[in-house]
Design an enzyme around this catalytic site. Structure first.
Site, PDB file in Angstrom:
ATOM      1  N   HIS A 119      54.866  56.599  48.020  1.00 23.53           N
ATOM      2  CA  HIS A 119      55.614  57.838  48.189  1.00 23.53           C
ATOM      3  C   HIS A 119      56.361  57.917  49.509  1.00 23.53           C
ATOM      4  CE1 HIS A 119      53.248  58.928  44.726  1.00 23.53           C
ATOM      5  NE2 HIS A 119      53.957  60.014  44.584  1.00 23.53           N
ATOM      6  N   ILE A 157      39.397  67.291  56.504  1.00 20.93           N
ATOM      7  CA  ILE A 157      39.120  66.860  55.129  1.00 20.93           C
ATOM      8  C   ILE A 157      40.402  67.076  54.325  1.00 20.93           C
ATOM      9  CG2 ILE A 157      37.734  67.306  53.065  1.00 20.93           C
ATOM     10  CD1 ILE A 157      35.548  68.396  54.978  1.00 20.93           C
ATOM     11  N   ASP A 217      43.963  64.714  48.167  1.00 15.61           N
ATOM     12  CA  ASP A 217      45.322  64.616  47.618  1.00 15.61           C
ATOM     13  C   ASP A 217      45.214  63.808  46.333  1.00 15.61           C
ATOM     14  OD1 ASP A 217      47.955  64.090  46.967  1.00 15.61           O
ATOM     15  OD2 ASP A 217      48.477  63.139  48.872  1.00 15.61           O
ATOM     16  N   TRP A 258      39.604  65.569  29.167  1.00 17.12           N
ATOM     17  CA  TRP A 258      40.177  66.863  28.782  1.00 17.12           C
ATOM     18  C   TRP A 258      40.220  67.856  29.942  1.00 17.12           C
ATOM     19  CZ3 TRP A 258      35.969  64.443  26.620  1.00 17.12           C
ATOM     20  CH2 TRP A 258      34.703  64.899  27.018  1.00 17.12           C
ATOM     21  N   LYS A 259      39.337  67.689  30.919  1.00 17.06           N
ATOM     22  CA  LYS A 259      39.330  68.604  32.059  1.00 17.06           C
ATOM     23  C   LYS A 259      40.598  68.424  32.907  1.00 17.06           C
ATOM     24  CE  LYS A 259      34.286  68.717  32.246  1.00 17.06           C
ATOM     25  NZ  LYS A 259      33.067  68.442  33.062  1.00 17.06           N
TER      26      LYS A 259
END
Length: 344
Positions: free
Chosen positions: A45, A175, A178, A230-231
């Site tokens: 990125h 902390i 990402d 699915w979460k």
């Protein structure tokens, strides 16, 4: 892979951004944010994304001189319009404003619409946490992740950031979580595929609908595996819908699948001033104790203790500033090509 001094890397990026039409002060900020991304080891990125950014500017999808502005506000929440300017600059401004609101109200929220790709999501979490704020931010993307139970993309691989500040001598080591909504971001898949290296765990489905560690196969099918099955699928969906509702930007289903046309994103930036509700020493005790418990957990591999989110980036940052920023050859050549074009 080669090592480049941070200041040289930043300077070359700035030359490119100036050539693309960014005003000097904004080009300098954009160059710093991009160079810091590679400095911290997020190679997918940083400069690797500059050719796409340049292509979007040249095609008229991104307005290089556009500046974000507040278009609505109520108490501690504001809606901003990015006017399709450089996404990392708009995001930086939005998080800066969220921090100012938090200073006044204890919490601040800026919902940013009509913007573009914000490059490294974590940049804005680091920014807040290093200034003493807790933060949460997220963005939606074009559809590149299948909902759980489907085989075609309908969700975005929407990055989510949660940052927690530390205090005293550890203030520069916050902390910082990402994460993308897939097990591996598409940038990471591309990197594994380019190097011909298998993923450490299954990251998506191949042409036969079978979970695989073959990154190239997952790129072909566009069937990346959502985190938590699915979460993760559900989390991606709600982040997209809430972000678009608050910001007035696009929802994922409204994006073109063409990567060059990925503009109009919806992003949310939350900042919290912890000192408004708790004593610094109490907060420091909580954070330091939690980190100590992670480090004390029995490691699976001897000599490799568990790390808290962001700890790995801090180690890479230190190494980069000492030895030079590690950059991929292809990304470096891409940067030099862009720089040469701008200097003609």
């Amino acid at each position: 892979m080669r090592r480049i001094a941070f200041d040289e890397l930043r300077g070359r990026i700035e030359t490119v951004l100036l050539g693309l039409g960014l005003p000097p002060e904004r080009a300098a900020l954009g160059a710093r944010l991009t160079a810091e991304t590679d400095r911290d080891g997020v190679k997918t990125h940083g400069i690797a994304r500059l050719p796409r950014f340049a292509a979007q500017v040249r095609a008229g999808f991104i307005a290089p001189a556009a500046v974000p502005e507040c278009v609505a506000s109520f108490g501690a929440i504001e809606r901003w319009a990015g006017h399709r300017g450089p996404g990392n600059l708009a995001a930086h401004a939005a998080m800066q404003r969220a921090m100012q609101l938090a200073q006044d109200h204890g919490i601040g929220c800026v919902a940013l619409g009509d913007t573009s790709h914000w490059m490294r999501a974590g940049s804005y979490g680091w920014m807040a946490a290093e200034a003493g704020y807790a933060a949460m931010c997220w963005s939606n993307t074009l559809p590149n992740l299948p909902p759980w139970g489907a085989s075609t993309p309908a969700l975005g691989n929407n990055p989510l950031v949660v940052a927690v500040p530390r205090f005293g001598t550890d203030a520069h080591e916050p902390i910082m979580l990402d994460i993308a909504m897939s097990q591996f971001s598409y940038g990471s898949l591309s990197s594994y595929a380019a190097h011909g290296v298998a993923l450490p765990v299954p990251g998506g489905f191949d042409e036969h609908g079978v979970l695989t560690t073959d990154a190239a196969a997952i790129e072909r099918t566009q069937r990346a595996l959502p985190i938590g099955f699915w979460k993760g699928s559900g989390l991606s969906f709600v982040l997209d819908v809430l972000g678009a509702m608050l910001s007035g930007g696009k929802a994922t289903y409204q994006f073109s699948p063409n990567a060059l046309e990925e503009v109009g994103q919806s992003q949310v930036f939350l900042a919290i001033a912890p000192a408004a509700v708790s004593a610094v020493e109490q907060m420091r005790t909580v954070v330091d104790g939690a980190i100590a418990a992670v480090h004390a957990a029995t490691p699976v591999e001897a000599g490799k203790p568990a790390r808290y989110p962001g700890e790995g980036a801090l180690r890479i940052r230190e190494e980069s500033l000492k030895l030079g920023v590690a950059v991929e050859e292809a990304a470096w050549e891409g940067l030099l090509t862009l720089e040469e074009e701008m200097l003609k």
